[in-house]
Design a protein around this motif. Structure first.
Motif, mmCIF file in Angstrom:
data_model
loop_
_atom_site.group_PDB
_atom_site.id
_atom_site.type_symbol
_atom_site.label_atom_id
_atom_site.label_comp_id
_atom_site.label_asym_id
_atom_site.label_seq_id
_atom_site.Cartn_x
_atom_site.Cartn_y
_atom_site.Cartn_z
ATOM 1 N N UNK A 1 37.779 94.276 -18.805
ATOM 2 C CA UNK A 1 38.903 94.989 -19.221
ATOM 3 C C UNK A 1 39.664 94.549 -20.190
ATOM 4 N N UNK A 2 40.018 93.086 -20.302
ATOM 5 C CA UNK A 2 40.536 92.528 -21.479
ATOM 6 C C UNK A 2 39.896 92.450 -22.584
ATOM 7 N N UNK A 3 38.623 92.201 -22.626
ATOM 8 C CA UNK A 3 37.939 92.389 -23.551
ATOM 9 C C UNK A 3 38.061 93.785 -24.462
ATOM 10 N N UNK A 4 37.734 94.642 -23.543
ATOM 11 C CA UNK A 4 37.687 96.229 -23.996
ATOM 12 C C UNK A 4 39.252 96.420 -24.485
ATOM 13 N N UNK A 5 40.048 95.948 -24.108
ATOM 14 C CA UNK A 5 41.587 96.027 -24.879
ATOM 15 C C UNK A 5 41.678 95.578 -26.148
ATOM 16 N N UNK A 6 40.502 94.755 -26.263
ATOM 17 C CA UNK A 6 40.733 94.213 -27.835
ATOM 18 C C UNK A 6 39.579 94.711 -28.623
ATOM 19 N N UNK A 7 39.066 95.844 -28.097
ATOM 20 C CA UNK A 7 37.842 96.392 -28.615
ATOM 21 C C UNK A 7 36.602 95.833 -28.874
ATOM 22 N N UNK A 8 36.304 94.963 -27.688
ATOM 23 C CA UNK A 8 34.896 94.131 -27.849
ATOM 24 C C UNK A 8 34.425 94.269 -26.441
ATOM 25 N N UNK A 9 32.839 94.011 -26.524
ATOM 26 C CA UNK A 9 32.217 94.085 -25.133
ATOM 27 C C UNK A 9 31.937 92.569 -24.998
ATOM 28 N N UNK A 10 31.323 92.474 -23.805
ATOM 29 C CA UNK A 10 31.178 91.071 -23.284
ATOM 30 C C UNK A 10 30.294 90.161 -24.167
ATOM 31 N N UNK A 11 29.401 91.075 -24.930
ATOM 32 C CA UNK A 11 28.411 90.282 -25.643
ATOM 33 C C UNK A 11 29.182 90.183 -27.164
ATOM 34 N N UNK A 12 30.466 90.413 -27.340
ATOM 35 C CA UNK A 12 31.141 90.288 -28.625
ATOM 36 C C UNK A 12 30.856 91.431 -29.463
ATOM 37 N N UNK A 13 30.323 92.381 -29.221
ATOM 38 C CA UNK A 13 30.095 93.807 -30.194
ATOM 39 C C UNK A 13 31.282 94.415 -30.036
ATOM 40 N N UNK A 14 31.449 95.220 -31.218
ATOM 41 C CA UNK A 14 32.651 95.959 -31.146
ATOM 42 C C UNK A 14 32.510 97.344 -30.630
ATOM 43 N N UNK A 15 33.446 97.883 -29.990
ATOM 44 C CA UNK A 15 33.251 98.738 -29.113
ATOM 45 C C UNK A 15 33.683 100.008 -29.806
ATOM 46 N N UNK A 16 33.283 101.252 -29.895
ATOM 47 C CA UNK A 16 33.923 102.396 -30.510
ATOM 48 C C UNK A 16 35.363 102.734 -29.948
ATOM 49 N N UNK A 17 35.990 102.961 -31.101
ATOM 50 C CA UNK A 17 37.346 103.240 -30.721
ATOM 51 C C UNK A 17 37.509 104.534 -29.718
ATOM 52 N N UNK A 18 38.635 104.541 -28.942
ATOM 53 C CA UNK A 18 38.786 105.674 -28.110
ATOM 54 C C UNK A 18 39.995 106.500 -28.683
#
Length: 333
Positions: free
Chosen positions: A310-327
């Motif tokens: 969840x912390x990584x998600x709050x920074x816009x990252x997945x566990x592998x370091x890829x960028x998540x699509x902004x909500x």
């Protein structure tokens, strides 16, 4: 799952307690009273003529980052969302860079009980404990996984992290970095904090950060138009004040402030500034030897909840370091 992060987000947790049904907190006695807001004197000639506010801040960031250890007492006051809260505690840190460990322990009076909120970075994990809820909560952040994800993403400079995320990842030095990245420091004044000679810096949100906070005004902000700061959420500051010691540039006091617009208060025709949160470090010791055992957290029988993903998600990252699509978030206009 709600991630609890210091300092601002940590205090949001305190405000989530059912305080409205409780009696007001007792005011501190004179021996433990929170300090009054700083009233700087006119700028000294050597302050106004040479270093800019940004220079002062950058020097403070650099000096604090080079400290091998810090030990201090802490006191704070929060006044937001209709609640006022005071407390005190201790802060210690040791090491530099990725080897830095720190411990922040705070106590606050809630009704007739003393509650505890603490955070310990032991170099591998960030442990966060609070007994403000029933049952108490213990959360654990895998610092190495966060660092690896940031490394894979190419975002090791953390310039997109919030100040609260920065202190989680590196204590007070990283908090100062986060403030420097988020705020443009526009004024410097010489004065005193109690008897301590200080320089007081005022910072305002940088346009890039403000555009993230006010997505409905993003186009106008990027076009150089003034932002409508009254559209910020009530708990969000619009400026920050930092009091630096004239001797070692240590940040002895930090204030998050919010300006009330003229006439926004009943019967008022003038602007007023409200201090949402003030935190002060005192009895500060720099560079001394510290017992490393204080950075070893023992969870006992409490099972921690892992909050790394969840912390990584709050920074816009997945566990592998890829960028998540902004909500998409509701646009503040």
């Amino acid at each position: 799952m709600k991630i609890i992060l210091p300092i601002l987000a940590g205090f949001a947790l305190l405000l989530a307690c059912p305080l409205s049904a409780q009696p007001p907190l007792p005011q501190p006695s004179p021996s433990t009273a929170t300090v009054s807001p700083v009233n700087p004197v006119a700028p000294a000639a050597n302050v106004a003529s040479s270093p800019t506010p940004a220079d002062w801040m950058q020097r403070a960031v650099d000096l604090l980052d080079r400290q091998t250890s810090v030990a201090s007492k802490v006191r704070y006051r929060v006044d937001m969302l209709g609640h006022a809260m005071i407390g005190s505690g201790e802060y210690t840190q040791q090491g530099r860079g990725e080897q830095r460990m720190f411990r922040l322990g705070l106590k606050m009076q809630v009704a007739e009980n003393v509650r505890i909120w603490e955070q310990v970075n032991d170099g591998r994990y960030l442990w966060q404990y609070q007994d403000l809820s029933d049952p108490p909560k213990l959360e654990r952040l895998d610092f190495r996984r966060v660092h690896q994800a940031l490394e894979r993403s190419g975002r090791l400079n953390l310039n997109t992290a919030s100040p609260s995320q920065m202190i989680s990842l590196g204590g007070l030095p990283k908090l100062m970095v986060g403030l420097n990245d988020s705020f443009e420091f526009v004024s410097v004044q010489a004065g005193k904090l109690d008897s301590q000679p200080v320089v007081t810096l005022e910072g305002r949100w940088k346009p890039a950060r403000l555009a993230l906070l006010l997505p409905g005004q993003k186009a106008d902000i990027e076009a150089g138009k003034p932002a409508k700061l009254n559209k910020l959420p009530a708990h969000q500051p619009d400026s920050v004040l930092i009091c630096l010691s004239r001797d070692d540039l240590f940040p002895y006091r930090l204030e998050f402030r919010r300006q009330a617009l003229p006439g926004s208060l009943p019967g008022s025709e003038r602007s007023e500034t409200k201090i949402l949160m003030a935190m002060e470090w005192y009895e500060v010791r720099l560079g001394g030897a510290l017992d490393p055992q204080q950075f070893r957290y023992q969870p006992g029988g409490t099972q921690p909840t892992d909050i790394t993903d969840p912390f990584l998600k709050s920074m816009g990252l997945s566990a592998d370091g890829s960028t998540l699509a902004a909500t998409p978030a509701p646009a503040a206009k």
